[in-house]
Design a protein around this motif. Structure first.
Motif, short mmCIF file in Angstrom:
data_model
loop_
_atom_site.label_atom_id
_atom_site.label_comp_id
_atom_site.label_asym_id
_atom_site.label_seq_id
_atom_site.Cartn_x
_atom_site.Cartn_y
_atom_site.Cartn_z
N UNK A 28 18.42 40.81 38.03
CA UNK A 28 19.23 40.34 39.15
C UNK A 28 20.24 41.41 39.59
N UNK A 29 20.92 42.01 38.60
CA UNK A 29 21.94 43.03 38.91
C UNK A 29 21.30 44.25 39.59
N UNK A 30 20.08 44.59 39.17
CA UNK A 30 19.39 45.74 39.77
C UNK A 30 19.09 45.45 41.24
N UNK A 31 18.67 44.21 41.52
CA UNK A 31 18.36 43.84 42.92
C UNK A 31 19.63 43.87 43.75
N UNK A 32 20.71 43.37 43.19
CA UNK A 32 21.99 43.36 43.92
C UNK A 32 22.44 44.78 44.23
N UNK A 33 22.35 45.63 43.21
CA UNK A 33 22.82 47.01 43.35
C UNK A 33 22.03 47.74 44.43
N UNK A 34 20.72 47.45 44.46
CA UNK A 34 19.85 48.14 45.42
C UNK A 34 19.86 47.45 46.79
N UNK A 35 20.56 46.33 46.89
CA UNK A 35 20.51 45.56 48.15
C UNK A 35 19.10 45.03 48.36
N UNK A 36 18.44 44.72 47.24
CA UNK A 36 17.04 44.31 47.31
C UNK A 36 16.85 42.83 47.11
N UNK A 37 15.61 42.44 46.90
CA UNK A 37 15.26 41.02 46.75
C UNK A 37 14.96 40.69 45.29
N UNK A 38 15.39 39.52 44.88
CA UNK A 38 15.17 39.05 43.51
C UNK A 38 14.28 37.81 43.57
N UNK A 39 13.14 37.88 42.92
CA UNK A 39 12.22 36.74 42.89
C UNK A 39 12.13 36.18 41.48
N UNK A 40 11.88 34.90 41.42
CA UNK A 40 11.64 34.25 40.13
C UNK A 40 10.18 33.82 40.15
N UNK A 41 9.47 34.09 39.08
CA UNK A 41 8.06 33.69 39.00
C UNK A 41 7.84 32.92 37.70
N UNK A 42 7.17 31.81 37.80
CA UNK A 42 6.92 30.99 36.61
C UNK A 42 5.52 31.35 36.08
N UNK A 43 5.49 31.90 34.88
CA UNK A 43 4.22 32.36 34.30
C UNK A 43 3.67 31.29 33.36
N UNK A 44 2.94 30.37 33.96
CA UNK A 44 2.51 29.18 33.22
C UNK A 44 0.98 29.03 33.19
N UNK A 45 0.29 30.17 32.98
CA UNK A 45 -1.18 30.06 32.90
C UNK A 45 -1.62 29.33 31.65
N UNK A 46 -0.79 29.37 30.62
CA UNK A 46 -1.14 28.68 29.38
C UNK A 46 -0.70 27.22 29.53
N UNK A 47 -1.60 26.44 30.12
CA UNK A 47 -1.20 25.09 30.52
C UNK A 47 -0.99 24.15 29.32
N UNK A 48 -1.40 24.61 28.14
CA UNK A 48 -1.15 23.78 26.95
C UNK A 48 0.28 24.00 26.45
N UNK A 49 0.66 25.26 26.34
CA UNK A 49 1.99 25.57 25.77
C UNK A 49 3.12 25.42 26.78
N UNK A 50 2.80 25.56 28.07
CA UNK A 50 3.85 25.46 29.09
C UNK A 50 4.10 24.01 29.45
N UNK A 51 5.36 23.66 29.62
CA UNK A 51 5.72 22.26 29.89
C UNK A 51 6.62 22.19 31.12
N UNK A 52 6.37 21.18 31.98
CA UNK A 52 7.21 21.04 33.18
C UNK A 52 8.70 20.91 32.86
N UNK A 53 9.02 20.29 31.73
CA UNK A 53 10.46 20.14 31.43
C UNK A 53 11.10 21.49 31.12
N UNK A 54 10.31 22.43 30.58
CA UNK A 54 10.88 23.76 30.32
C UNK A 54 11.05 24.52 31.64
#
Ligand code: GLU
Length: 291
Positions: A28-54
């Motif tokens: 986040x700080x790197x994006x701010x410093x560069x005046x750039x964009x910060x994206x969040x990506x949810x890496x949930x291909x492991x549908x057994x171990x990944x949980x919606x509550x997490x």
């Protein structure tokens, strides 16, 4: 319009801990410093171990920490089609093969390999089968419904791309052995890695490479534990004709005992720290971010 786009890409397999907070704040700080964009990506291909509550908890914890990200958030579990299409392209190039072997059989193969390749930073280095499976044997196994994974054949990749040591990436942070600047990839440390797991039909390497390209990520900023994964990502970029990002691998935060934080360290989750009365500003300061 800025051309600096970066992302934080957690997997919702548990609650975020201080190590994740450090990583998210670094990105986040790197994006701010560069005046750039910060994206969040949810890496949930492991549908057994990944949980919606997490996943819900990730949004809550990052928001509490003071981060802001663009909507919509890309969720990998919604893009299996894109990963399948990427795999199809690799199949058409003849650089992947079906591997029916169990983990035990893989270890036996490795034991028999002439130059015992041993353990690499990404796990055991599988040099590939001594003999490729014949078309008949393969057809028989498919007909019998035996499960298989798709592995990338380093030999076939080499044939297609030529001298792999010419494939480099720009490291603006540091690898675990001080690697920095223009770094050559290290395919010998990887071997024939799995590109599509039996159960989920893709892998971290394939999904992350395709997503970084789709989201026009210009700067991949992540923990040093993923430094060697960059070799895989550069190979996939070269095969699939995708642009290379600039990479920055940051130090991994360790606890007072010198050990890395893990999802099992319940006491150090942002949630439990918050419940124990911590303020987001204190956490930010503790991690070296003073805003
Ligand atoms: N999803 C990965 C993790 O949770 C991070 C992927 C990346 O930054 O390339 O460790």
């Amino acid at each position: 319009m800025t051309d600096f786009i970066t992302r934080f890409a957690p997997s919702p397999t548990g609650h975020l801990h201080l190590g994740h907070a450090f990583s998210a704040l670094t990105v986040f700080a790197a994006a701010q410093k560069a005046g750039g964009r910060f994206l969040l990506r949810i890496e949930d291909i492991d549908t057994i171990r990944c949980k919606p509550e997490f996943e819900e908890a990730i949004f809550e914890d990052l928001d509490w920490l003071g981060l802001e990200w663009e909507a919509p958030v890309r969720r990998q579990s919604e893009h299996f089609d894109a990963y399948r299409a990427g795999l199809e392209r690799l199949k058409a190039m003849g650089v992947v093969y079906r591997c029916f072997k169990t983990r035990k059989e893989i270890l036996e193969d490795i034991g028999r390999a002439p130059h015992h390749p041993g353990e690499g930073p990404e796990g055991v280095i599988y040099p590939g089968p001594a003999e490729p499976l014949s078309a008949d044997a393969e057809a028989e196994k498919i007909a019998a419904g035996e499960p298989y994974a798709w592995r990338l054949s380093m030999a076939a990749v080499q044939q297609r791309l030529g001298d792999l040591s010419r494939l480099t990436f720009e490291e603006t942070g540091e690898g675990p052995n001080g690697e920095t600047g223009i770094c050559a990839i290290q395919p010998d440390l990887i071997g024939d890695a799995i590109l599509a797991r039996k159960d989920i039909g893709t892998s971290y390497h394939l999904a992350v490479t395709l997503d970084d390209a789709t989201q026009n990520i210009s700067h991949v900023i992540r923990g040093q534990d993923l430094f060697f994964a960059t070799t895989m990502h550069r190979i996939l970029q070269a095969l699939l004709d995708l642009p290379a990002a600039v990479y920055r691998h940051h130090d991994l935060l360790t606890g007072a005992d010198g050990a890395r934080f893990a999802k099992r360290d319940k006491a150090q989750t942002l949630r439990s720290l918050r419940e124990a009365g911590a303020e987001a500003a204190d956490i930010r300061q503790q991690l070296g971010f003073d805003w």
